[in-house]
Enzyme design. Structure first.
Site, short mmCIF file in Angstrom:
data_model
loop_
_atom_site.label_atom_id
_atom_site.label_comp_id
_atom_site.label_asym_id
_atom_site.label_seq_id
_atom_site.Cartn_x
_atom_site.Cartn_y
_atom_site.Cartn_z
CB CYS A 195 39.61 45.70 42.29
SG CYS A 195 40.51 47.21 41.90
CB CYS A 198 47.70 52.69 49.85
SG CYS A 198 47.23 54.38 50.26
CB SER A 199 46.41 47.46 48.51
OG SER A 199 45.87 48.20 47.45
CE LYS A 221 49.37 48.17 53.11
NZ LYS A 221 50.54 48.86 53.48
CG HIS A 278 44.92 45.07 44.44
ND1 HIS A 278 44.28 43.97 43.91
CD2 HIS A 278 44.04 46.10 44.33
CE1 HIS A 278 43.08 44.33 43.50
NE2 HIS A 278 42.90 45.61 43.73
#
Lengths: 473, 395
Positions: free
Chosen positions: B85, B208-209, B334, B338
């Site tokens: 990531c 969660c993003s 968030k 992402h």
């Protein structure tokens, strides 16, 4: 060779006839059966029974062969005993063979090993069910048993006499590939077994010079439950000497049932007592045994008694989950990619880890690595490692999660980081547990499981941790 | 031997970033073209004047041609990089070093990810063939390991932990609501956040993003050349990367309340940038809030809060947009979303806007001139961590 150690395994889950009846209506009786979890099969249960048995082995016990008997093999063509062999961490020169097809196979294998001069681990394991609503479904059971066959000097029981009779008649059958057995009219089988059981029993007792009143324990097993009941009554053995019938609590586990029954007897038998086993399957096999003095020392090493396995903590399964686990309910799968098949090369290269749960310990600084590493994470010593099996060690949960997103054959997947008592940490799935059974500090032990079956049919075997439910954690 | 850094030797002179989201009508190629075009136009740079390119993507293509073919770049060097990531940051870091080395005059770092073509709502990708023994658990699950561990260590009641996590999600949604490029642009109430369905452990869907598609790009040159392209360049103060040995997943000594990779990379970046007290010196920070407990732990690992205190600081609003140190003013992973390969560059894009006074409704009013980005890849106990410090003035 003689019986020198024994073990049994009954899975954690139970299905009651009441829960079947709640869905199907009239079907089912009043009993309860043991159910292998979604991540268990004949192979994994065989591993569990063998681990229980090996814990009781005499110090000098060195197996030369492993024989695995099942009518519900995870694979055909491919030997299943090799996975058990690897999970037990046996050396390559120990032979491993499958036997099966018919539920009678177990008696034959035990007879052959007894007559041989080869020490052996003999495992019987079965998953038994039938069509929804059938008697086989409600009264079948899943479980495994294991006999260690070794030097007569170490025997737990000495076989005084045995008799086997055989006949060809149509009782029950299954065409390969079918997922349920068929049976001829119940009363036909009962009448066919009657003379066979009598002949074997009478002859074995006669050869042994033992009278019916001398029998301290009689265990009768077979998939034809009417014939089994009828034989017990006919045998004339005193009611108090009839072995406790476990089928109403764990079901009938087929090839494994005789071993579980004998293990249950041995868990409390006294030296000098006479045990008779009668197995009714396409004939009858009767064996007369006398318990030796060694039973007490073997018993002292038993990790769990059969009573504990049968009546100890267990999980109640809904009929819906049961059908799903057995592949009889085509449920919506998790909306995640199906996991990939384990690849042959990596699985071979890491078989000590994947099957034997072996770690490496740095010979220089003592740091343990799971899976085995070549370079020490602590002192960076290179290729200076000792291989160590951790499968039989306990561990403590460091942190955990309930994963509702990951693919699992039975969501949610519960996972934890666990710290082994002898050092080292690994991430693992938690077996036989719900979200409320796990917390930081939960004590766990390792159990060999089938994580999932990939789309190419390859079973992914690996170890999971399960909460220790005994008082002594 | 040592990490001496390249403080003030490289400048960012142009940046672009696509809106992040579910771009059903845009391919990875489109997202690259859009972000590269915006980066060029932000400072009037002609693409043909860029000497070399870096492309960060984890799952959306292999090789340099993933960038050169859609942009029709004629025989320029293109290096495709991947670092979980932190892939976008890795693209930026390597491009910086190419400029600092003197090898090229003008380079571009790009990052892209097209996640929404998988057919699954979460992150879904295949690993290399293996023996099937690696825990097959989801990304939220591995990061959810932090929450019970942190609660246990600092005796924070689990319901208070949930409030802390909820505050972070609420704050990042508030910030995202002020960002026209964010995947989620609406405020979400704390009630909605904390009662959302669970995904893993105590993490609900709002912890969660966002899984999204997006692209971002930065153009870099030597610091002395920066004013040729823009009168408001950003200067690279510190760049640090730490890849862990995986000790945390092997050793009981790791307690799941910290990322050693983050403390190490932060210390390195702060030393390069000459930062002693990040909380009072930084104008803002973009951190890797992949899941809300991650942001809690990062506040301590990055030195924004003392050990065991971040949860209180979060609840006190220290890291809110109007707090002492705004964290994730653009909405973070968030609510900005992402898209893996683009995220590291997206974080720098917010620094670019904020330090140049172009952040609009979410502009932070501060005299501080430096900002931090932090990008994480992997899992607690076994990860890579990237930290950068950029500033609007040379020291």
């Amino acid at each position: 060779m003689s019986l020198v150690g024994y073990g049994a395994y009954v899975p954690y889950w139970r299905l009651t006839d009441t829960s079947i009846r709640a869905v199907l209506g009239s079907s089912g009786g009043k009993g309860t059966r043991a159910v292998a979890a979604f991540d268990e099969d004949a192979t994994t249960m065989g591993v569990e029974a063998a681990r229980e048995a090996l814990a009781t082995a005499p110090e000098n016990f060195v197996p030369e062969a492993l024989y695995f008997v099942t009518t519900s093999p995870a694979y055909i063509d491919k030997t299943n005993a090799t996975a058990i062999h690897a999970a037990l961490g046996l050396p390559q020169h120990v032979a491993a063979y499958d036997f099966g097809g018919a539920s009678r196979s177990f008696c034959g294998v035990v007879d052959l090993v007894r007559a041989s001069n080869q020490t052996a681990i003999v495992i019987a394991s079965d998953m038994r069910t039938g069509l929804p609503g059938s008697a086989d479904e409600a009264t079948g059971g899943d479980g495994a048993s294991c006999f260690l066959m070794g030097s007569p000097d170490d025997s737990v029981v000495e076989v005084v006499a045995s008799t086997s009779v055989t006949d060809e008649f149509l009782d029950r059958w299954r065409v390969p590939g079918d997922d349920a057995s068929a049976v001829w009219e119940d009363r036909f089988g009962e009448s066919a077994y009657k003379p066979l059981g009598r002949a074997a029993f009478t002859d074995a007792l006669k050869k042994a010079g033992v009278g019916v009143d001398d029998v301290d324990h009689l265990a009768v097993t077979g998939l034809h439950s009417r014939a089994v009941r009828a034989f017990k009554t006919w045998s004339g053995v005193r009611p108090e000497s009839q072995a406790e019938d476990l089928t109403s609590r764990i079901g009938n586990s087929g090839t494994a049932a005789q071993g579980i029954s004998l293990a249950h007897i041995l868990d409390s038998a006294e030296p000098g007592e006479i045990i008779v086993t009668v197995a009714l399957a396409d004939g009858a096999d009767a064996t007369v045994m006398r318990v030796t003095e060694r039973v007490a020392s073997v018993r002292a090493r038993r990790p769990r008694t059969v009573s504990r396995l049968v009546d100890g903590p267990h999980g109640q399964l809904s009929y819906g989950s049961f059908l799903t686990w057995r592949g009889r309910l085509n449920r919506e799968p998790p909306r995640r990619p199906k996991p990939a098949s384990p690849a042959a090369g990596p699985a071979l290269r890491r078989k000590e880890w994947k099957y034997g749960l072996a770690a490496s310990r740095c010979a220089n600084c003592g740091t343990r690595h799971l899976p085995a590493a070549r370079i020490c994470i602590q002192c960076h010593a290179s290729d200076h490692m000792l291989v160590e099996r951790v499968a039989d060690e306990r561990a403590t949960v460091a942190t955990y999660t309930v994963d509702r997103l990951a693919y699992s054959p039975s969501p949610p997947l519960i996972a934890a980081m666990i710290d082994y008592d002898g050092g080292g940490r690994a991430g693992t799935e938690i077996a036989d547990a719900g979200p409320d059974d796990i917390a930081i500090g939960t004590r766990v032990e390792m159990t060999f499981r089938r994580l999932y079956t990939a789309e190419n049919g390859v079973h992914n075997y690996f170890w999971k941790a399960r909460p220790i439910r005994e008082a002594n954690k | 031997m040592g990490s001496t850094g390249i403080c003030d030797r490289v400048a960012i002179v142009g940046m672009g970033c696509t809106p992040f989201g579910e771009h059903w009508n845009k391919s990875a190629d489109d997202l690259l073209i859009d972000s590269v075009t915006e980066a060029c136009s932000s400072s009037g740079i002609d693409l043909k004047d860029v000497d070399a390119f870096w492309l960060g993507t984890m799952l959306s293509g292999f090789g340099g041609t993933t960038l050169s073919v859609p942009l029709k770049l004629p025989y320029k060097p293109v290096t495709r990089v991947e670092n979980f990531c932190a892939t976008g940051s890795e693209s930026f870091r390597n491009a910086c070093y190419a400029v600092a080395s003197g090898a090229y005059d003008l380079v571009m770092a790009t990052g892209v990810e097209k996640l929404k073509d998988s057919g699954y709502s979460g992150l879904a990708y295949a690993n290399r063939p293996d023996d099937g023994t690696e825990e097959a658990i989801s990304a939220p699950a591995v990061f959810s390991y932090l929450e019970p561990a942190y609660a246990e260590k600092y005796a924070v009641p689990r319901d208070v932990m949930k409030e802390v996590m909820t505050h972070i999600a609420w704050k990042n949604h508030q910030n995202g609501a002020r960002n026209p490029r964010a995947q989620f642009q609406s405020d979400v109430s704390k009630q909605t956040i904390c009662t959302a369905p669970l995904v893993a452990g105590s993490l609900g869907i709002f912890d969660c993003s966002g899984v999204s598609d997006g692209g971002a790009a930065a153009i870099l040159c030597r610091a002395e050349d920066a004013r040729k392209y823009t009168d408001r360049p950003l200067y690279v103060k510190g760049l640090a990367l730490a890849a862990g040995s995986g000790v945390g997943v092997l050793s009981p000594s790791y307690d799941y309340t910290t990322f050693d990779e983050v403390t190490k990379s932060a210390a390195d970046a702060y030393r390069q940038a000459g930062i002693r007290d990040p909380r009072s010196e930084l104008a803002m920070a973009e951190v890797h809030d992949c899941f809300t407990p991650t942001e809690v732990v990062l506040m301590e690992d990055l030195g924004f809060a003392p050990r065991g205190e971040a949860w209180k600081e979060v609840l006190a609003g220290t890291f809110d947009l109007d707090g002492q140190l705004p964290v994730n003013p653009d909405g973070g992973l968030k609510s900005f979303g992402h898209p893996i390969g683009a995220s590291g560059l997206r974080m720098l894009f917010e620094c670019w806007l904020q330090l140049r006074g172009e952040a609009g409704a979410r502009q932070i009013d501060t005299g501080r001139t430096r900002a931090l980005t932090h990008n994480l890849g992997g899992r607690p106990g076994r990860c890579v961590s990237f930290v950068s410090v950029v500033g609007s003035r040379p020291d």
